[in-house]
Write a protein that holds these residues in place. Structure first.
Motif, PDB file in Angstrom:
ATOM      1  N   ILE A   1       0.860  -1.185   0.000  1.00 16.71           N
ATOM      2  CA  ILE A   1       0.000   0.000   0.000  1.00 16.71           C
ATOM      3  C   ILE A   1       0.896   1.234   0.000  1.00 16.71           C
ATOM      4  O   ILE A   1       1.787   1.352   0.844  1.00 16.71           O
ATOM      5  CB  ILE A   1      -0.918   0.025   1.238  1.00 16.71           C
ATOM      6  CG1 ILE A   1      -1.778  -1.250   1.305  1.00 16.71           C
ATOM      7  CG2 ILE A   1      -1.793   1.268   1.238  1.00 16.71           C
ATOM      8  CD1 ILE A   1      -2.772  -1.382   0.180  1.00 16.71           C
ATOM      9  N   PRO A   2       0.676   2.185  -0.898  1.00 20.41           N
ATOM     10  CA  PRO A   2       1.536   3.382  -0.938  1.00 20.41           C
ATOM     11  C   PRO A   2       1.277   4.316   0.233  1.00 20.41           C
ATOM     12  O   PRO A   2       0.298   4.156   0.970  1.00 20.41           O
ATOM     13  CB  PRO A   2       1.157   4.038  -2.271  1.00 20.41           C
ATOM     14  CG  PRO A   2      -0.215   3.544  -2.558  1.00 20.41           C
ATOM     15  CD  PRO A   2      -0.325   2.167  -1.973  1.00 20.41           C
ATOM     16  N   PRO A   3       2.138   5.317   0.410  1.00 25.14           N
ATOM     17  CA  PRO A   3       1.976   6.258   1.524  1.00 25.14           C
ATOM     18  C   PRO A   3       0.690   7.071   1.409  1.00 25.14           C
ATOM     19  O   PRO A   3       0.191   7.337   0.320  1.00 25.14           O
ATOM     20  CB  PRO A   3       3.202   7.166   1.398  1.00 25.14           C
ATOM     21  CG  PRO A   3       4.186   6.400   0.584  1.00 25.14           C
ATOM     22  CD  PRO A   3       3.375   5.575  -0.347  1.00 25.14           C
ATOM     23  N   ASP A   4       0.169   7.476   2.571  1.00 30.83           N
ATOM     24  CA  ASP A   4      -0.937   8.439   2.665  1.00 30.83           C
ATOM     25  C   ASP A   4      -2.149   8.011   1.842  1.00 30.83           C
ATOM     26  O   ASP A   4      -2.728   8.818   1.105  1.00 30.83           O
ATOM     27  CB  ASP A   4      -0.480   9.837   2.200  1.00 30.83           C
ATOM     28  CG  ASP A   4       0.726  10.352   2.963  1.00 30.83           C
ATOM     29  OD1 ASP A   4       0.822  10.059   4.166  1.00 30.83           O
ATOM     30  OD2 ASP A   4       1.572  11.027   2.352  1.00 30.83           O
ATOM     31  N   CYS A   5      -2.548   6.766   1.976  1.00 29.50           N
ATOM     32  CA  CYS A   5      -3.674   6.260   1.192  1.00 29.50           C
ATOM     33  C   CYS A   5      -4.799   5.754   2.085  1.00 29.50           C
ATOM     34  O   CYS A   5      -4.564   5.125   3.122  1.00 29.50           O
ATOM     35  CB  CYS A   5      -3.229   5.119   0.282  1.00 29.50           C
ATOM     36  SG  CYS A   5      -2.719   5.674  -1.346  1.00 29.50           S
ATOM     37  N   LEU A   6      -6.033   6.005   1.645  1.00 25.80           N
ATOM     38  CA  LEU A   6      -7.222   5.417   2.256  1.00 25.80           C
ATOM     39  C   LEU A   6      -7.496   4.101   1.543  1.00 25.80           C
ATOM     40  O   LEU A   6      -7.566   4.056   0.313  1.00 25.80           O
ATOM     41  CB  LEU A   6      -8.410   6.367   2.103  1.00 25.80           C
ATOM     42  CG  LEU A   6      -9.783   5.842   2.549  1.00 25.80           C
ATOM     43  CD1 LEU A   6      -9.831   5.663   4.061  1.00 25.80           C
ATOM     44  CD2 LEU A   6     -10.884   6.795   2.095  1.00 25.80           C
ATOM     45  N   PHE A   7      -7.637   3.009   2.323  1.00 22.56           N
ATOM     46  CA  PHE A   7      -7.855   1.702   1.701  1.00 22.56           C
ATOM     47  C   PHE A   7      -8.744   0.835   2.587  1.00 22.56           C
ATOM     48  O   PHE A   7      -8.942   1.119   3.771  1.00 22.56           O
ATOM     49  CB  PHE A   7      -6.523   0.998   1.424  1.00 22.56           C
ATOM     50  CG  PHE A   7      -5.710   0.654   2.641  1.00 22.56           C
ATOM     51  CD1 PHE A   7      -5.738  -0.624   3.192  1.00 22.56           C
ATOM     52  CD2 PHE A   7      -4.896   1.610   3.237  1.00 22.56           C
ATOM     53  CE1 PHE A   7      -4.977  -0.947   4.305  1.00 22.56           C
ATOM     54  CE2 PHE A   7      -4.138   1.301   4.355  1.00 22.56           C
ATOM     55  CZ  PHE A   7      -4.172   0.020   4.897  1.00 22.56           C
ATOM     56  N   THR A   8      -9.304  -0.203   1.989  1.00 26.02           N
ATOM     57  CA  THR A   8     -10.166  -1.136   2.712  1.00 26.02           C
ATOM     58  C   THR A   8      -9.596  -2.538   2.628  1.00 26.02           C
ATOM     59  O   THR A   8      -8.935  -2.902   1.642  1.00 26.02           O
ATOM     60  CB  THR A   8     -11.593  -1.142   2.141  1.00 26.02           C
ATOM     61  OG1 THR A   8     -11.556  -1.625   0.797  1.00 26.02           O
ATOM     62  CG2 THR A   8     -12.206   0.240   2.165  1.00 26.02           C
TER      63      THR A   8
END
Length: 486
Positions: free
Chosen positions: A137-144
């Motif tokens: 997951i890359p930096p500063d990301c919103l993910f589920t």
């Protein structure tokens, strides 16, 4: 080396099928946030999480239960917040299904999953590694993230020796009783006493030893990288990650330095305060200042219609209402009093941080205490304990005021709380003073203070029978003997 396989205009997503026949692992990127915002959010939210009443810091995964189960009403779900720091946390699994939404730190995150079953691991420990897959997951990301129970997982920084937290998440346990639970843990869940650590099973020792071997360090683990700004391996991605990392350190430090705060506002939640024509019958206020001219006279009432039967006595309710005046003063009134104190202090007038109707609750001197803690001028409780009232007040250079706080239990579902104030002005300045504040006092100060106090007391009142027979020491006593200038 990761190769670009697909460009999508939708949410970049990854799906890992279970090798043991269970539910798959599903991860989706939702949005790319501002540079350094992951660290900023993690630092600020971590402070709030640590202040939560159900905060637990175990297994390198600080967490707090935000909402629990209610099996009486058929709700088996629960909601947690949790965070993973720069060192990551150990491999573990839970019995039940897991769904969470997270924001990665400014260094990115690596999600590690193994869908090997306990039977497969028991047969051959290497099956754990054969079923192991990573999702970056890359930096500063919103993910589920969604995965089935029994899935082994570990969340780690994207790069070794990272200075950045991995992520902060809100996790929904769709069934707190899901999976195989011991009878002790099952009862803990039913009692709504479970926590993330108590629902966690760590990786067996033999698998941990296997992961520490040099052979594993050289193993090629299948890895999927999701991104939004730029694909991995490009110069644009490298520049972006470096910039986010640098800003993340600054923004994270700034958020950690600032004191976290939160505010709650509403329109009264149905607690309507009405002004009466005068004090109720048998009010102690009717006997106050009756020999002098009144320059101000008001009484406000708030009626509670309870959904659940309350067995509290009026004196116990009055005690928690007085506590509400002290512990939950309206911010607006407090600011007004602070400004008023600055203006009148040079004149040698009485000052207080509380609004006038109940300011004498902070007095250091009283010959009478209500419930062994609240300084009052007079008090009365009827024989049936259905009505209790106290007189508050003080004498100042320019005026004299008396206030009455009263609680009347009409029936087990209806309670009336009143607050009335009378003022006699001693001189011309007192009359000028009351003319200036009269409208604000009547339209805002008194009704707002009454509503805030009752709101604060409401959890103790509604359907809570444990206070009825408790000694007054069973409630946490407020600091009623704070600083006070007479």
């Amino acid at each position: 080396m990761l190769e670009l396989k697909k460009i999508t205009e939708a949410f970049p997503s990854a799906r890992i099928a279970s090798q043991s026949g269970g539910l798959p692992v599903e991860v989706s990127l939702i949005a790319q946030l501002g540079h350094g915002s992951g660290n900023h959010l993690h630092a600020s939210v971590l402070a709030r999480q640590s202040a939560h009443q159900d905060f637990i810091d175990e297994l390198d995964e600080p967490s707090a239960k935000l909402a629990g189960t209610d099996f009486v009403k058929g709700d088996a779900t629960s909601l947690y917040s949790f965070s993973v720091g720069a060192k990551g946390h150990p491999f573990h699994r839970h019995g039940g299904h897991r769904i969470f939404t997270a924001i990665s730190g400014s260094g990115g995150a690596q999600l590690r999953f193994s869908t090997a079953s306990p039977e497969q691991i028991e047969t051959d420990a290497k099956n754990f590694i054969k079923a192991l897959q990573y999702i970056n997951i890359p930096p500063d990301c919103l993910f589920t993230v969604r995965f089935g129970g029994e899935t082994w997982h570990q969340f780690a920084p994207l790069k070794e020796n990272s200075q950045h937290p991995v992520f902060f998440a809100l996790s929904c346990h769709t069934n707190e009783l899901g999976g195989t639970l011991s009878e002790t843990l099952r009862q803990q869940v039913i009692n709504n006493e479970a926590s993330i650590p108590s629902l966690t099973e760590l990786l067996p020792e033999k698998i941990l030893r296997l992961l520490e071997l040099p052979d594993f360090q050289q193993t090629h683990i299948p890895t999927i990288a999701l991104s939004l700004d730029a694909p991995p391996g490009t110069l644009q991605r490298a520049v972006c990650d470096t910039t986010r990392g640098k800003l993340g350190i600054v923004r994270g430090a700034w958020a950690a330095w600032r004191r976290s705060s939160g505010f709650f506002s509403d329109n009264g939640r149905g607690l309507k305060v009405v002004e009466l024509n005068g004090p109720p019958n048998e009010s102690l206020l009717t006997n106050e200042l009756e020999q002098v001219r009144l320059h101000h006279d008001d009484t406000f009432s708030l009626t509670l219609e309870l959904n659940e039967i309350s067995y509290l006595k009026a004196d116990k309710i009055l005690s928690v209402v007085l506590k509400g005046f002290l512990e939950n003063p309206p911010k607006g009134v407090s600011r007004m009093m602070a400004f008023r104190n600055i203006l009148v202090r040079p004149m040698g007038l009485r000052t207080s941080s509380l609004g006038c109707p109940v300011s004498s609750l902070l007095s250091q001197h009283s010959n009478s205490l209500f419930d062994k803690r609240y300084p009052v001028l007079n008090q009365h409780i009827n024989d049936s304990h259905t009505r209790a009232q106290v007189i508050l007040g003080a004498n100042d250079k320019h005026l004299v005021f008396r206030s009455c706080v009263s609680v009347e239990v009409i029936n087990p579902r209806r309670i009336v709380v009143t607050l009335g104030t009378r003022v006699h002005c001693k001189n011309l300045f007192g009359r000028f003073y009351m003319a200036v504040i009269n409208r604000t006092h009547r339209s805002y100060v008194t009704p707002t203070m009454l509503r805030f106090a009752v709101e604060h007391a409401l959890p103790y009142i509604s359907g809570n029978s444990s206070i009825q027979h408790a000694d007054s020491t069973s409630l946490t006593p407020p600091d009623v003997f704070g600083n006070f200038s007479s």
